[in-house]
Write an enzyme that holds these catalytic residues in place. Structure first.
Site, PDB file in Angstrom:
ATOM      1  CB  THR A  50      -0.875  -0.022   1.265  1.00 57.60           C
ATOM      2  OG1 THR A  50      -1.697  -1.183   1.214  1.00 57.60           O
ATOM      3  CG2 THR A  50      -1.759   1.214   1.379  1.00 57.60           C
ATOM      4  CB  SER A  85       2.839   7.397  -2.852  1.00 57.46           C
ATOM      5  OG  SER A  85       3.783   7.597  -1.819  1.00 57.46           O
ATOM      6  CG  ASP A 136       4.020  -2.808   1.580  1.00 57.21           C
ATOM      7  OD1 ASP A 136       3.740  -1.676   1.119  1.00 57.21           O
ATOM      8  OD2 ASP A 136       3.374  -3.340   2.494  1.00 57.21           O
ATOM      9  N   GLY A 137       6.070  -0.727   0.262  1.00 60.61           N
ATOM     10  CA  GLY A 137       6.868   0.447   0.619  1.00 60.61           C
ATOM     11  C   GLY A 137       7.180   0.426   2.113  1.00 60.61           C
ATOM     12  CG  ASP A 142       5.892   4.811   6.787  1.00 58.03           C
ATOM     13  OD1 ASP A 142       5.521   5.561   5.872  1.00 58.03           O
ATOM     14  OD2 ASP A 142       5.180   3.911   7.263  1.00 58.03           O
ATOM     15  N   GLY A 181       2.398   4.108   7.585  1.00 58.61           N
ATOM     16  CA  GLY A 181       2.066   5.511   7.319  1.00 58.61           C
ATOM     17  C   GLY A 181       0.720   5.646   6.629  1.00 58.61           C
ATOM     18  CD  GLU A 196       1.242  -1.740   4.566  1.00 61.21           C
ATOM     19  OE1 GLU A 196       1.171  -1.025   3.558  1.00 61.21           O
ATOM     20  OE2 GLU A 196       1.702  -1.331   5.654  1.00 61.21           O
TER      21      GLU A 196
END
Ligand code: 5RP
Length: 244
Positions: A39, A41, A99-100, A102, A114, A121
């Site tokens: 999830t 940007s 995934d991303g 923070d 975030g 996740e």
């Protein structure tokens, strides 16, 4: 200013696209795999790149488990087949999750959440054979917990008691408030988020804290990810992508 300086948004796209291409080239991301999709940007351009590779015929038969409503909607719009981790075809575990993050420390411990999607996740990441993180260079830090607040997902009724327990662990906890809605952020699971910061200079032990925070009654999950060692792709402003 040199003209090869990528904006943060462009670094996110660079890390995501580079990672997906690299994983396909190395045969780590292959047709028919069960993949977890993160999830945020930075995860989104990875989802888009995977959809492009499906459209080109490079990847086929992928079974995707999204980690949020945001990612479910993106998969549905892009034509990526969506499953639950519980689906018979998935069987509760995945081949790969992307995934991303923070924050990423030098040992690849993470803070995530975030986007308030930390619970799914973490379930997805901890049940994947491989875990890959894509990030811009601002996410790389020497130590976790004193700059980006650690998200803790909490049952609403336990807000005050959990805040007191977190304070005993050295953290200042604040309710995360919604934008364009009065009151707190409500997660995809119907809970609230307490964002926790440790004072600058505090040495925070993320491994111990991940356990300790989850031991507090009313905590559903916290955003320290220390029990799985991800492969990390970090894009820099000069366009290079560091892998570690
Ligand atoms: C969502 C997350 C995101 O992966 C994390 O917040 C990074 O987001 P972005 O890529 O938008 O900077 O953990 O819960």
């Amino acid at each position: 200013m040199p003209n090869n300086v990528l904006s943060v948004d462009d670094q996110k796209k660079q890390a995501a696209r580079f990672a997906v291409n690299d994983l396909v080239e190395k045969g780590i991301l292959r047709s028919g795999m069960r993949i977890g999709l993160g999830t945020g940007s930075t995860a989104m351009p990875a989802v888009h790149r995977i959809a492009e590779l499906i459209g080109e015929g490079t990847l086929s038969g992928l079974l995707a488990v999204p980690t949020s409503f945001q990612t479910t909607i993106a998969c549905e719009e892009l034509g990526i087949p969506v499953y639950s981790l519980n689906s018979r075809e998935i069987g509760g575990n995945l081949d790969l999750a992307i995934d991303g993050a923070d924050e990423v420390d030098p040992d690849n411990n993470l803070i995530k959440g975030g986007g308030a999607a930390l619970l799914l996740e973490k379930i997805v990441a901890y049940n994947s054979a491989r875990f890959v993180i894509v990030a811009d260079e601002s996410k790389s830090v020497d130590g976790l917990g004193t700059k980006f607040p650690l998200p803790v997902e909490v049952v609403p009724e336990a807000r005050v008691s959990v805040t007191a327990h977190l304070s005993r662990l050295g953290a200042t906890a604040a309710i995360r408030y919604a934008v364009k809605k009065a009151g707190p952020v409500i997660t995809d699971n119907g809970n609230i988020i307490l964002d926790c910061l440790w004072a600058p200079g505090t040495s925070c032990d993320p491994r111990a804290l991940e356990e300790a925070i989850n031991g507090i009654a009313g905590v559903v999950e916290n955003g320290f990810f220390t029990k799985i060692r991800p492969a990390v792709y970090i894009a820099h402003a000069d366009g290079s992508v560091e892998q570690r």
